[in-house]
Design a protein around this motif. Structure first.
Motif, PDB file in Angstrom:
ATOM      1  N   ILE A  18       0.863  -1.194   0.000  1.00 58.18           N
ATOM      2  CA  ILE A  18       0.000   0.000   0.000  1.00 58.18           C
ATOM      3  C   ILE A  18       0.891   1.234   0.000  1.00 58.18           C
ATOM      4  O   ILE A  18       1.732   1.386   0.892  1.00 58.18           O
ATOM      5  CB  ILE A  18      -0.883   0.027   1.252  1.00 58.18           C
ATOM      6  N   ILE A  23      -3.507   6.481  -0.440  1.00 53.31           N
ATOM      7  CA  ILE A  23      -4.608   6.543   0.538  1.00 53.31           C
ATOM      8  C   ILE A  23      -4.573   7.870   1.292  1.00 53.31           C
ATOM      9  O   ILE A  23      -5.102   7.992   2.391  1.00 53.31           O
ATOM     10  CB  ILE A  23      -4.531   5.361   1.530  1.00 53.31           C
ATOM     11  N   GLN A  24      -3.861   8.865   0.704  1.00 51.92           N
ATOM     12  CA  GLN A  24      -3.783  10.221   1.309  1.00 51.92           C
ATOM     13  C   GLN A  24      -3.262  10.176   2.743  1.00 51.92           C
ATOM     14  O   GLN A  24      -3.707  10.919   3.606  1.00 51.92           O
ATOM     15  CB  GLN A  24      -5.153  10.924   1.288  1.00 51.92           C
ATOM     16  N   TRP A  25      -2.294   9.308   3.027  1.00 49.97           N
ATOM     17  CA  TRP A  25      -1.671   9.292   4.338  1.00 49.97           C
ATOM     18  C   TRP A  25      -0.238   9.819   4.287  1.00 49.97           C
ATOM     19  O   TRP A  25       0.467   9.832   5.286  1.00 49.97           O
ATOM     20  CB  TRP A  25      -1.660   7.839   4.876  1.00 49.97           C
ATOM     21  N   ASP A  27       0.756  12.744   4.029  1.00 49.23           N
ATOM     22  CA  ASP A  27       1.009  14.054   4.661  1.00 49.23           C
ATOM     23  C   ASP A  27       1.500  13.881   6.094  1.00 49.23           C
ATOM     24  O   ASP A  27       2.310  14.644   6.580  1.00 49.23           O
ATOM     25  CB  ASP A  27      -0.261  14.920   4.633  1.00 49.23           C
ATOM     26  N   TRP A  28       0.994  12.814   6.769  1.00 48.20           N
ATOM     27  CA  TRP A  28       1.444  12.680   8.160  1.00 48.20           C
ATOM     28  C   TRP A  28       2.497  11.594   8.330  1.00 48.20           C
ATOM     29  O   TRP A  28       3.222  11.589   9.343  1.00 48.20           O
ATOM     30  CB  TRP A  28       0.240  12.425   9.092  1.00 48.20           C
ATOM     31  N   ILE A  30       5.957  10.406   7.261  1.00 44.28           N
ATOM     32  CA  ILE A  30       7.142  10.947   6.577  1.00 44.28           C
ATOM     33  C   ILE A  30       7.916   9.820   5.884  1.00 44.28           C
ATOM     34  O   ILE A  30       8.356   9.944   4.759  1.00 44.28           O
ATOM     35  CB  ILE A  30       8.057  11.660   7.604  1.00 44.28           C
ATOM     36  N   ALA A  31       8.105   8.702   6.589  1.00 42.96           N
ATOM     37  CA  ALA A  31       8.811   7.556   5.978  1.00 42.96           C
ATOM     38  C   ALA A  31       8.275   6.301   6.640  1.00 42.96           C
ATOM     39  O   ALA A  31       7.881   6.362   7.817  1.00 42.96           O
ATOM     40  CB  ALA A  31      10.329   7.683   6.241  1.00 42.96           C
ATOM     41  N   PRO A  32       8.212   5.131   5.990  1.00 45.72           N
ATOM     42  CA  PRO A  32       8.577   4.942   4.580  1.00 45.72           C
ATOM     43  C   PRO A  32       7.437   5.439   3.675  1.00 45.72           C
ATOM     44  O   PRO A  32       6.505   6.066   4.154  1.00 45.72           O
ATOM     45  CB  PRO A  32       8.749   3.437   4.487  1.00 45.72           C
ATOM     46  N   TYR A  35       3.565   0.488   2.830  1.00 42.98           N
ATOM     47  CA  TYR A  35       3.574  -0.602   3.818  1.00 42.98           C
ATOM     48  C   TYR A  35       3.370  -1.924   3.079  1.00 42.98           C
ATOM     49  O   TYR A  35       2.422  -2.081   2.318  1.00 42.98           O
ATOM     50  CB  TYR A  35       2.440  -0.370   4.816  1.00 42.98           C
ATOM     51  N   MET A  89       8.997   3.490  11.228  1.00 41.13           N
ATOM     52  CA  MET A  89       8.141   4.576  10.729  1.00 41.13           C
ATOM     53  C   MET A  89       8.554   5.900  11.353  1.00 41.13           C
ATOM     54  O   MET A  89       8.960   5.943  12.518  1.00 41.13           O
ATOM     55  CB  MET A  89       6.691   4.286  11.109  1.00 41.13           C
ATOM     56  N   VAL A  90       8.479   6.947  10.562  1.00 42.81           N
ATOM     57  CA  VAL A  90       8.672   8.310  11.069  1.00 42.81           C
ATOM     58  C   VAL A  90       7.420   9.076  10.656  1.00 42.81           C
ATOM     59  O   VAL A  90       7.065   9.091   9.493  1.00 42.81           O
ATOM     60  CB  VAL A  90       9.912   8.979  10.445  1.00 42.81           C
ATOM     61  N   TYR A  91       6.714   9.650  11.634  1.00 43.32           N
ATOM     62  CA  TYR A  91       5.426  10.267  11.310  1.00 43.32           C
ATOM     63  C   TYR A  91       5.172  11.458  12.228  1.00 43.32           C
ATOM     64  O   TYR A  91       5.812  11.597  13.280  1.00 43.32           O
ATOM     65  CB  TYR A  91       4.300   9.231  11.449  1.00 43.32           C
ATOM     66  N   PHE A  92       4.225  12.285  11.838  1.00 43.31           N
ATOM     67  CA  PHE A  92       3.760  13.376  12.678  1.00 43.31           C
ATOM     68  C   PHE A  92       2.655  12.855  13.570  1.00 43.31           C
ATOM     69  O   PHE A  92       1.755  12.178  13.092  1.00 43.31           O
ATOM     70  CB  PHE A  92       3.165  14.523  11.833  1.00 43.31           C
ATOM     71  N   ASN A  93       2.706  13.198  14.863  1.00 40.30           N
ATOM     72  CA  ASN A  93       1.538  12.857  15.680  1.00 40.30           C
ATOM     73  C   ASN A  93       0.644  14.099  15.769  1.00 40.30           C
ATOM     74  O   ASN A  93       0.907  15.116  15.128  1.00 40.30           O
ATOM     75  CB  ASN A  93       1.973  12.340  17.057  1.00 40.30           C
TER      76      ASN A  93
END
Lengths: 114, 239
Positions: A18, A23-25, A27-28, A30-32, A35, A89-93
């Motif tokens: 995916i 799936i418009q994810w 933006d939040w 960052i990496a990878p 999935y 994973m690196v993401y914005f919370n």
């Protein structure tokens, strides 16, 4: 471990990827970029049970004993992951902080029969 | 299909069209990721962090490499046995005057779920200090970080967290270890951590953003944390 083709008969690994952008994810996250939600599917006929499966597990050991003693079991063998690895994973919370975490056992690498 | 009957033999789901199956799988993937990240829903990103600041922070946080499939290979990676987190938090910034000291006031927001207890493995504050404009001046400058209690700017509400001598011959990044400060803050269940940074040179704050041409010098906080086991939860050990 087998990789599934279009026709699935025997236990194999189905690749399923995916892309977060789709799936418009993205933006939040960052990496990878996506999935690998691979999964196991297919049959485990009796002659395949335990190969290459979770030979070390108690479940498989019991099966082997039953087979060796020629006792026909009604229980079936299942197609399950035999190798998995973490997803980094690196993401914005929700507080706009950046979070990096390694989520264990998220990516199925191979499948086998119990 | 097993012995001719279409659909899933074990879960009883009817056979699906390809598209429908694809949609279902994507929903399952979304839910699985949110569950593993302990998120109820996907975060809504309303304000974007300047890309330059983001890249600087990530470069500082990740001295590792990105593999082909996107997984990050880190030198100081957390042991995958227990799920841990590395967090980079950007501050809301104010320039304040405290007595005759110009200082930088940083406010970090943290949200903890009820019942969740976090252990801070290590944490540091990254501050960019400009070089001294006075070539004849000693190249070292004292920098202080204070913890400010909520609702007060007066001295009585400030607690010195750390004091450090900085090399200010050249503009550069400096780190200030604040592990215990962050642990005490999180243990207190508060949400806003206010720190004041003072790098005072004759009333001028070399740590302030004023005059820095580039937003990539935005101060940020880095923390390596892990969820602390809930003592009340009964845990079994298998031998």
């Amino acid at each position: 471990s087998l990789r599934c083709g279009d026709d699935v008969t025997v236990c194999c690994k189905r690749d399923f990827y995916i892309k977060f952008k789709d799936i418009q994810w993205h933006d939040w996250i960052i990496a990878p970029e996506g999935y690998h939600m691979n999964y196991c599917m297919g049959q485990c006929p009796q002659h395949l049970s335990g190969s290459p499966g979770i030979a070390s597990s108690f479940h498989a050991t019991v099966f082997s004993q039953l087979k060796v003693n020629g006792i026909n079991t009604a229980a079936s063998s299942c197609c399950v992951p035999t190798e998995r690895r973490p997803l980094s994973m690196v993401y914005f919370n929700s507080q706009h902080s950046i979070v990096k975490t390694d989520v264990p056992d998220m990516i199925v690498e191979s499948c086998g029969c119990t | 299909s097993v012995s001719g009957s279409p659909g899933c033999a074990s879960c009883g789901l009817p056979a699906m069209e390809k598209d429908e199956e694809q949609r279902l799988m994507i929903e399952i993937a979304k839910q699985q990721l949110l569950d593993k990240l302990h998120l109820k829903e996907r975060p809504n990103i309303t304000q974007t962090v300047p890309r330059a600041a983001l890249l600087t922070a990530l470069r500082k946080l990740h001295s590792g490499r990105v593999r082909q499939d996107g997984t990050l290979e880190l030198d100081n990676s957390l042991p995958t046995k227990d799920q841990g987190y590395e967090i980079v938090s950007f501050a809301d910034i104010n320039e304040t005057e405290n007595g005759d000291e110009a200082s930088l006031s940083l406010t970090f927001q943290f949200l903890q779920e009820h019942g969740q207890s976090i252990q801070v493995l290590q944490s540091s504050l990254w501050i960019y200090a400009r070089s001294s404009e006075d070539p004849h001046r000693d190249s070292r400058l004292s920098a202080r970080v204070y913890l400010t209690a909520d609702g007060g700017d007066s001295d009585s509400n400030r607690t010195l967290v750390i004091e450090k001598m900085l090399e200010v011959q050249e503009s550069n990044w400096h780190t200030f270890p604040i592990t215990r400060t962050l642990q005490a803050f999180l243990d207190g269940g508060k949400h806003r951590l206010r720190l004041e940074v003072s790098c005072d040179e004759d009333g001028k704050n070399l740590c302030s953003l004023e005059g820095s041409a580039h937003t990539s010098y935005q101060p940020f906080l880095v923390a390596q944390v892990r969820l602390r086991d809930n003592p009340s939860k009964h845990s079994l050990r298998k031998r």
